[in-house]
Write a protein that holds these residues in place. Sequence first.
Motif, PDB file in Angstrom:
ATOM      1  N   PRO A  86     -71.989   2.520  43.049  1.00  0.00           N
ATOM      2  CA  PRO A  86     -71.170   3.643  43.488  1.00  0.00           C
ATOM      3  C   PRO A  86     -71.463   4.885  42.652  1.00  0.00           C
ATOM      4  CG  PRO A  86     -69.871   2.275  42.044  1.00  0.00           C
ATOM      5  CD  PRO A  86     -71.204   1.588  42.210  1.00  0.00           C
ATOM      6  N   PRO A  87     -71.167   6.063  43.176  1.00  0.00           N
ATOM      7  CA  PRO A  87     -71.374   7.274  42.387  1.00  0.00           C
ATOM      8  C   PRO A  87     -70.474   7.266  41.150  1.00  0.00           C
ATOM      9  CG  PRO A  87     -71.018   7.802  44.704  1.00  0.00           C
ATOM     10  CD  PRO A  87     -70.698   6.358  44.526  1.00  0.00           C
ATOM     11  N   LEU A  88     -71.074   7.459  39.980  1.00  0.00           N
ATOM     12  CA  LEU A  88     -70.327   7.549  38.724  1.00  0.00           C
ATOM     13  C   LEU A  88     -70.998   8.575  37.831  1.00  0.00           C
ATOM     14  CD1 LEU A  88     -69.732   3.791  37.797  1.00  0.00           C
ATOM     15  CD2 LEU A  88     -68.013   5.431  38.578  1.00  0.00           C
ATOM     16  N   VAL A  89     -70.172   9.325  37.097  1.00  0.00           N
ATOM     17  CA  VAL A  89     -70.663  10.280  36.105  1.00  0.00           C
ATOM     18  C   VAL A  89     -69.927  10.022  34.798  1.00  0.00           C
ATOM     19  CG1 VAL A  89     -71.258  12.045  37.828  1.00  0.00           C
ATOM     20  CG2 VAL A  89     -68.996  12.068  36.748  1.00  0.00           C
ATOM     21  N   SER A  90     -70.451  10.605  33.716  1.00  0.00           N
ATOM     22  CA  SER A  90     -69.750  10.493  32.442  1.00  0.00           C
ATOM     23  C   SER A  90     -69.804  11.821  31.699  1.00  0.00           C
ATOM     24  CB  SER A  90     -70.362   9.393  31.570  1.00  0.00           C
ATOM     25  OG  SER A  90     -71.642   9.774  31.102  1.00  0.00           O
ATOM     26  N   VAL A  91     -68.784  12.042  30.894  1.00  0.00           N
ATOM     27  CA  VAL A  91     -68.744  13.146  29.942  1.00  0.00           C
ATOM     28  C   VAL A  91     -68.229  12.561  28.632  1.00  0.00           C
ATOM     29  CG1 VAL A  91     -68.399  14.987  31.632  1.00  0.00           C
ATOM     30  CG2 VAL A  91     -66.424  13.888  30.602  1.00  0.00           C
ATOM     31  N   CYS A  92     -68.595  13.179  27.530  1.00  0.00           N
ATOM     32  CA  CYS A  92     -68.132  12.728  26.222  1.00  0.00           C
ATOM     33  C   CYS A  92     -67.277  13.815  25.603  1.00  0.00           C
ATOM     34  CB  CYS A  92     -69.313  12.430  25.303  1.00  0.00           C
ATOM     35  SG  CYS A  92     -70.337  11.079  25.885  1.00  0.00           S
ATOM     36  N   LEU A  93     -66.233  13.385  24.899  1.00  0.00           N
ATOM     37  CA  LEU A  93     -65.330  14.322  24.251  1.00  0.00           C
ATOM     38  C   LEU A  93     -64.900  13.744  22.910  1.00  0.00           C
ATOM     39  CD1 LEU A  93     -63.562  16.891  24.340  1.00  0.00           C
ATOM     40  CD2 LEU A  93     -61.830  15.532  25.526  1.00  0.00           C
ATOM     41  N   ALA A 103     -69.046  28.422  40.021  1.00  0.00           N
ATOM     42  CA  ALA A 103     -69.914  27.440  39.364  1.00  0.00           C
ATOM     43  C   ALA A 103     -71.018  27.041  40.354  1.00  0.00           C
ATOM     44  CB  ALA A 103     -69.113  26.217  38.941  1.00  0.00           C
ATOM     45  N   LEU A 104     -72.145  26.578  39.820  1.00  0.00           N
ATOM     46  CA  LEU A 104     -73.220  26.094  40.704  1.00  0.00           C
ATOM     47  C   LEU A 104     -72.749  24.907  41.524  1.00  0.00           C
ATOM     48  CD1 LEU A 104     -76.554  26.017  38.686  1.00  0.00           C
ATOM     49  CD2 LEU A 104     -75.958  27.471  40.603  1.00  0.00           C
ATOM     50  N   ALA A 105     -71.994  24.032  40.881  1.00  0.00           N
ATOM     51  CA  ALA A 105     -71.491  22.847  41.559  1.00  0.00           C
ATOM     52  C   ALA A 105     -70.237  22.367  40.850  1.00  0.00           C
ATOM     53  CB  ALA A 105     -72.547  21.747  41.569  1.00  0.00           C
ATOM     54  N   VAL A 106     -69.374  21.699  41.606  1.00  0.00           N
ATOM     55  CA  VAL A 106     -68.140  21.134  41.068  1.00  0.00           C
ATOM     56  C   VAL A 106     -68.008  19.708  41.595  1.00  0.00           C
ATOM     57  CG1 VAL A 106     -65.624  21.292  40.991  1.00  0.00           C
ATOM     58  CG2 VAL A 106     -67.002  23.379  41.073  1.00  0.00           C
ATOM     59  N   LEU A 107     -67.698  18.786  40.694  1.00  0.00           N
ATOM     60  CA  LEU A 107     -67.384  17.414  41.079  1.00  0.00           C
ATOM     61  C   LEU A 107     -65.934  17.148  40.724  1.00  0.00           C
ATOM     62  CD1 LEU A 107     -70.439  15.381  39.744  1.00  0.00           C
ATOM     63  CD2 LEU A 107     -69.766  15.665  42.121  1.00  0.00           C
ATOM     64  N   LEU A 108     -65.125  16.824  41.701  1.00  0.00           N
ATOM     65  CA  LEU A 108     -63.760  16.406  41.452  1.00  0.00           C
ATOM     66  C   LEU A 108     -63.805  14.881  41.319  1.00  0.00           C
ATOM     67  CD1 LEU A 108     -60.709  17.035  41.314  1.00  0.00           C
ATOM     68  CD2 LEU A 108     -60.661  16.610  43.780  1.00  0.00           C
ATOM     69  N   CYS A 109     -63.358  14.367  40.178  1.00  0.00           N
ATOM     70  CA  CYS A 109     -63.527  12.942  39.880  1.00  0.00           C
ATOM     71  C   CYS A 109     -62.211  12.259  39.554  1.00  0.00           C
ATOM     72  CB  CYS A 109     -64.441  12.763  38.670  1.00  0.00           C
ATOM     73  SG  CYS A 109     -66.086  13.462  38.867  1.00  0.00           S
ATOM     74  N   ARG A 110     -62.142  10.994  39.910  1.00  0.00           N
ATOM     75  CA  ARG A 110     -61.054  10.120  39.483  1.00  0.00           C
ATOM     76  C   ARG A 110     -61.546   9.405  38.237  1.00  0.00           C
ATOM     77  NH1 ARG A 110     -59.834   4.650  40.217  1.00  0.00           N
ATOM     78  NH2 ARG A 110     -61.680   4.408  41.516  1.00  0.00           N
ATOM     79  N   VAL A 111     -60.779   9.460  37.154  1.00  0.00           N
ATOM     80  CA  VAL A 111     -61.175   8.782  35.917  1.00  0.00           C
ATOM     81  C   VAL A 111     -61.046   7.285  36.143  1.00  0.00           C
ATOM     82  CG1 VAL A 111     -60.642   8.434  33.480  1.00  0.00           C
ATOM     83  CG2 VAL A 111     -60.503  10.733  34.473  1.00  0.00           C
ATOM     84  N   VAL A 112     -62.135   6.553  35.904  1.00  0.00           N
ATOM     85  CA  VAL A 112     -62.130   5.110  36.139  1.00  0.00           C
ATOM     86  C   VAL A 112     -62.187   4.297  34.851  1.00  0.00           C
ATOM     87  CG1 VAL A 112     -63.064   5.252  38.481  1.00  0.00           C
ATOM     88  CG2 VAL A 112     -64.626   5.034  36.546  1.00  0.00           C
ATOM     89  N   ARG A 113     -62.631   4.938  33.763  1.00  0.00           N
ATOM     90  CA  ARG A 113     -62.731   4.190  32.510  1.00  0.00           C
ATOM     91  C   ARG A 113     -62.959   5.133  31.352  1.00  0.00           C
ATOM     92  NH1 ARG A 113     -66.274  -1.222  31.460  1.00  0.00           N
ATOM     93  NH2 ARG A 113     -65.054  -1.852  29.670  1.00  0.00           N
ATOM     94  N   ARG A 114     -62.498   4.726  30.189  1.00  0.00           N
ATOM     95  CA  ARG A 114     -62.750   5.435  28.939  1.00  0.00           C
ATOM     96  C   ARG A 114     -63.229   4.401  27.930  1.00  0.00           C
ATOM     97  NH1 ARG A 114     -58.103   7.161  31.076  1.00  0.00           N
ATOM     98  NH2 ARG A 114     -57.803   9.372  31.467  1.00  0.00           N
ATOM     99  N   ILE A 115     -64.297   4.735  27.215  1.00  0.00           N
ATOM    100  CA  ILE A 115     -64.818   3.824  26.195  1.00  0.00           C
ATOM    101  C   ILE A 115     -65.002   4.606  24.900  1.00  0.00           C
ATOM    102  CG2 ILE A 115     -66.747   2.338  25.498  1.00  0.00           C
ATOM    103  CD1 ILE A 115     -67.264   1.783  28.456  1.00  0.00           C
ATOM    104  N   ASP A 116     -64.340   4.145  23.838  1.00  0.00           N
ATOM    105  CA  ASP A 116     -64.523   4.772  22.534  1.00  0.00           C
ATOM    106  C   ASP A 116     -65.933   4.506  22.040  1.00  0.00           C
ATOM    107  OD1 ASP A 116     -61.925   5.639  22.600  1.00  0.00           O
ATOM    108  OD2 ASP A 116     -61.169   4.132  21.200  1.00  0.00           O
TER     109      ASP A 116
END
Length: 187
Positions: free
Chosen positions: A67-74, A133-146
């Motif tokens: 399935p389509p998934l993306v990640s960002v780090c914070l 913006a060039l593009a926008v992805l509206l996402c549902r958060v599915v997981r967080r990993i430390d």
Amino acid sequence: MTTVDRPATGPVELRPVDVDSFRGLLRRQASTVTVVTTPGLRGDRLRPTLPPAGFTATSFTAVSLDPPLVSVCLGRASSSWPTVAHAEHVAVHLLASGQQEIAQIFATSGVDRFTAHPGWTTGPFRVPLIGDALAVLLCRVVRRIDAGDHTVVFGEPLALGAGEDGDPLPHHRGRYATTLEDWPESW
């Protein structure tokens, strides 16, 4: 110190990794600048009310197509972390060349980023959306990993929007860069 022979280029010195060396190496990787936003959260007996959050990220990655998934780090020390830690939805905005000011506002600590940049609207799930913006992805958060001092936030894209086609805003060597407009004819 360890050296490794590389054909045609000579030996490479490998040194132990420390924070400053690691940061210096990462500055050599060019990446598209993204701004991640999430709505504020209403408090209840178990958690406080949290304001909307937004931050500039260079750590956006496509993880999976099906399935389509993306990640960002914070970083968990970030002022945006308390809101992102509880967010159900986020928007990832790929910034266009010329949007350095937006990137800088959302990278600045201690300011109300949404007041400093009035060019946003409220989208689905009350997620702040940045215009142009060039593009926008509206996402549902599915997981967080430390992961070390950061958390990797995985999102499932629910909707996408594309602005006008154009060049992205890259970040390289600690500053905003430009892209090559037209390829040379000899390529």
